[in-house]
Design a protein around this motif. Structure first.
Motif, PDB file in Angstrom:
ATOM      1  N   CYS A   1       0.847  -1.207   0.000  1.00 40.92           N
ATOM      2  CA  CYS A   1       0.000   0.000   0.000  1.00 40.92           C
ATOM      3  C   CYS A   1       0.878   1.251   0.000  1.00 40.92           C
ATOM      4  O   CYS A   1       1.616   1.498   0.962  1.00 40.92           O
ATOM      5  CB  CYS A   1      -0.916   0.027   1.217  1.00 40.92           C
ATOM      6  SG  CYS A   1      -1.833   1.594   1.311  1.00 40.92           S
TER       7      CYS A   1
ATOM      8  N   GLU B  80      -6.199   0.209  -5.682  1.00 39.16           N
ATOM      9  CA  GLU B  80      -6.345  -1.238  -5.888  1.00 39.16           C
ATOM     10  C   GLU B  80      -5.008  -1.983  -5.895  1.00 39.16           C
ATOM     11  O   GLU B  80      -4.936  -3.142  -6.303  1.00 39.16           O
ATOM     12  CB  GLU B  80      -7.111  -1.573  -7.183  1.00 39.16           C
ATOM     13  CG  GLU B  80      -8.502  -0.987  -7.266  1.00 39.16           C
ATOM     14  CD  GLU B  80      -9.577  -1.807  -6.545  1.00 39.16           C
ATOM     15  OE1 GLU B  80      -9.227  -2.868  -5.995  1.00 39.16           O
ATOM     16  OE2 GLU B  80     -10.743  -1.371  -6.537  1.00 39.16           O
ATOM     17  N   THR B  81      -3.932  -1.331  -5.457  1.00 36.83           N
ATOM     18  CA  THR B  81      -2.649  -2.041  -5.398  1.00 36.83           C
ATOM     19  C   THR B  81      -2.727  -3.210  -4.424  1.00 36.83           C
ATOM     20  O   THR B  81      -2.256  -4.314  -4.715  1.00 36.83           O
ATOM     21  CB  THR B  81      -1.520  -1.085  -4.975  1.00 36.83           C
ATOM     22  OG1 THR B  81      -1.522   0.027  -5.866  1.00 36.83           O
ATOM     23  CG2 THR B  81      -0.162  -1.763  -5.008  1.00 36.83           C
TER      24      THR B  81
HETATM   25  S1  SF4 Z   1      -6.586   0.790  -2.458  1.00 37.24           S
HETATM   26 FE1  SF4 Z   1      -4.481   1.594  -2.589  1.00 37.24          FE
HETATM   27  S2  SF4 Z   1      -4.402   3.240  -1.063  1.00 37.24           S
HETATM   28 FE2  SF4 Z   1      -6.231   1.982  -0.598  1.00 37.24          FE
HETATM   29  S3  SF4 Z   1      -5.543   0.487   0.915  1.00 37.24           S
HETATM   30 FE3  SF4 Z   1      -5.335  -0.484  -1.085  1.00 37.24          FE
HETATM   31  S4  SF4 Z   1      -3.209  -0.060  -1.727  1.00 37.24           S
HETATM   32 FE4  SF4 Z   1      -3.703   1.337  -0.036  1.00 37.24          FE
END
Ligand code: SF4
Ligand code: SF4
Length: 344
Positions: A47, A71-72
């Motif tokens: 994240c 969405e990582t």
């Molecule tokens: S969507 Fe992106 S910013 Fe949100 S928790 Fe997942 S990795 Fe982190």
């Protein structure tokens, strides 16, 4: 280089998650499926916004307010245990007066450029007009997306006919957003840590170098990105992005050289294709630039394996279109007819 496109110089402004939170945009909830989750911790590691922390072997969204919906985490979770839900959205970000509409003669010129590009090259989709609205400039009247999108996704949406304006709070990619001057760069990206995790570069030194060598605009110098089909423009374009086959890129490259014979020095790396290679390099250099795409845009958009990208500064468009028209008289149809192909 004009003041309007001054690059970011000196030390990078790096921000932690809290420093990049903007409550006025789309907010997200991060849902973990406890039955599927194995507690591997990859979501925490990947994240970029430091939203997730492992607590007693389980992931928790400890800074949910900082989630950009990129969405990582869900993409990296080996058991698909994460769901990102957009939970709220603001109305238009301000009630300020929008910028005056684009002059009709400029609209007509862009439409004519789009017509020639599509007809002569045989482009399936629209060329894209890209504008970066600087701080202090009025916002044009262009719809915001209902959810956060990556810049490359907005560019591909414009290619399919959808005009979008995205202030920082509608951008989903922390990397592209900081490169384009809408926000500071998150710590994990500035340090190169994430690139190593993704196995996209060998070492922190290589990652830092890649980050340092790419152009970027000063943090918070840009209010919004605007991406429109070139034949449905909403504001003055700075770059025209064309997504097409290598053969179509070849003709565009030749069209740019048609009156000068100039051979191009392209800067393509496979890193940051749309924000750096297709947008910022043409914008800041005044030259066309080619891109093979990048991990991010290929993983998050409909751009298929056969396509690549080119960014053309709008200042060159007239010359490119004139050159393309000339190539379309003989060279392009003859080459496509394979006139020199031996009959065996
Ligand atoms: S969507 Fe992106 S910013 Fe949100 S928790 Fe997942 S990795 Fe982190
Ligand atoms: S990446 Fe998936 S499996 Fe691993 S801790 Fe996060 S939610 Fe659980």
């Amino acid at each position: 280089m004009s003041e309007r496109i001054a690059l970011h110089e000196g030390a990078m402004e790096v921000s932690d998650a809290a420093g990049m939170t903007d409550a006025s945009g789309v907010s997200h909830q991060v849902r973990f499926d406890e039955d599927l989750c194995t507690g591997c911790g990859l979501c925490e590691a990947f994240c970029p916004m430091e939203v997730i922390a492992m607590e007693e072997g389980a992931p928790r969204a400890v800074h949910a307010e900082a989630c950009w919906g990129c969405e990582t985490c869900s993409g990296q979770c080996p058991v698909h245990a994460i769901r990102i839900e957009a939970t709220a959205q603001a109305a238009q970000e301000t009630d300020e007066q929008p910028a005056p509409p684009l002059a009709e003669e400029v609209r007509e010129q862009y439409r004519e450029w789009a017509r020639v590009l599509r007809e002569v090259l045989g482009l399936r989709w629209h060329p894209v007009a890209v504008s970066l609205i600087r701080e202090g400039e009025p916002l044009p009247d262009v719809p915001l997306p209902e959810e956060r999108l990556r810049y490359c996704q907005a560019l591909m949406a414009a290619r399919r006919g959808r005009a979008l304006m995205m202030p920082a709070n509608r951008h989903a990619c922390p990397d592209g957003t900081s490169i384009l001057g809408l926000s500071p760069i998150p710590k994990k990206l500035a340090s190169g840590e994430l690139y190593i995790l993704f196995h996209k570069l060998d070492s922190v030194e290589a990652a830092r170098r890649m980050v340092a060598e790419r152009p970027s605009l000063p943090p918070r110098s840009v209010r919004a990105t605007v991406t429109c089909p070139l034949d449905d423009p909403r504001c003055e374009a700075e770059v025209v992005a064309v997504i097409g086959t290598p053969e179509q890129m070849m003709w565009l490259s030749m069209a740019t050289s048609y009156y000068t014979g100039h051979r191009h020095d392209f800067h393509a790396s496979g890193y940051n294709a749309q924000c750096v290679e297709t947008t910022l390099i043409p914008l800041t250099s005044g030259e066309i630039n080619i891109s093979f795409g990048c991990y991010g845009c290929r993983a998050s958009s409909d751009v298929d394996d056969s396509l690549m990208m080119m960014g053309i500064p709008v200042t060159l468009m007239d010359e490119v279109v004139r050159g393309l028209r000339e190539l379309g008289r003989r060279a392009i149809p003859q080459s496509r007819d394979k006139v020199y192909l031996p009959p065996f």
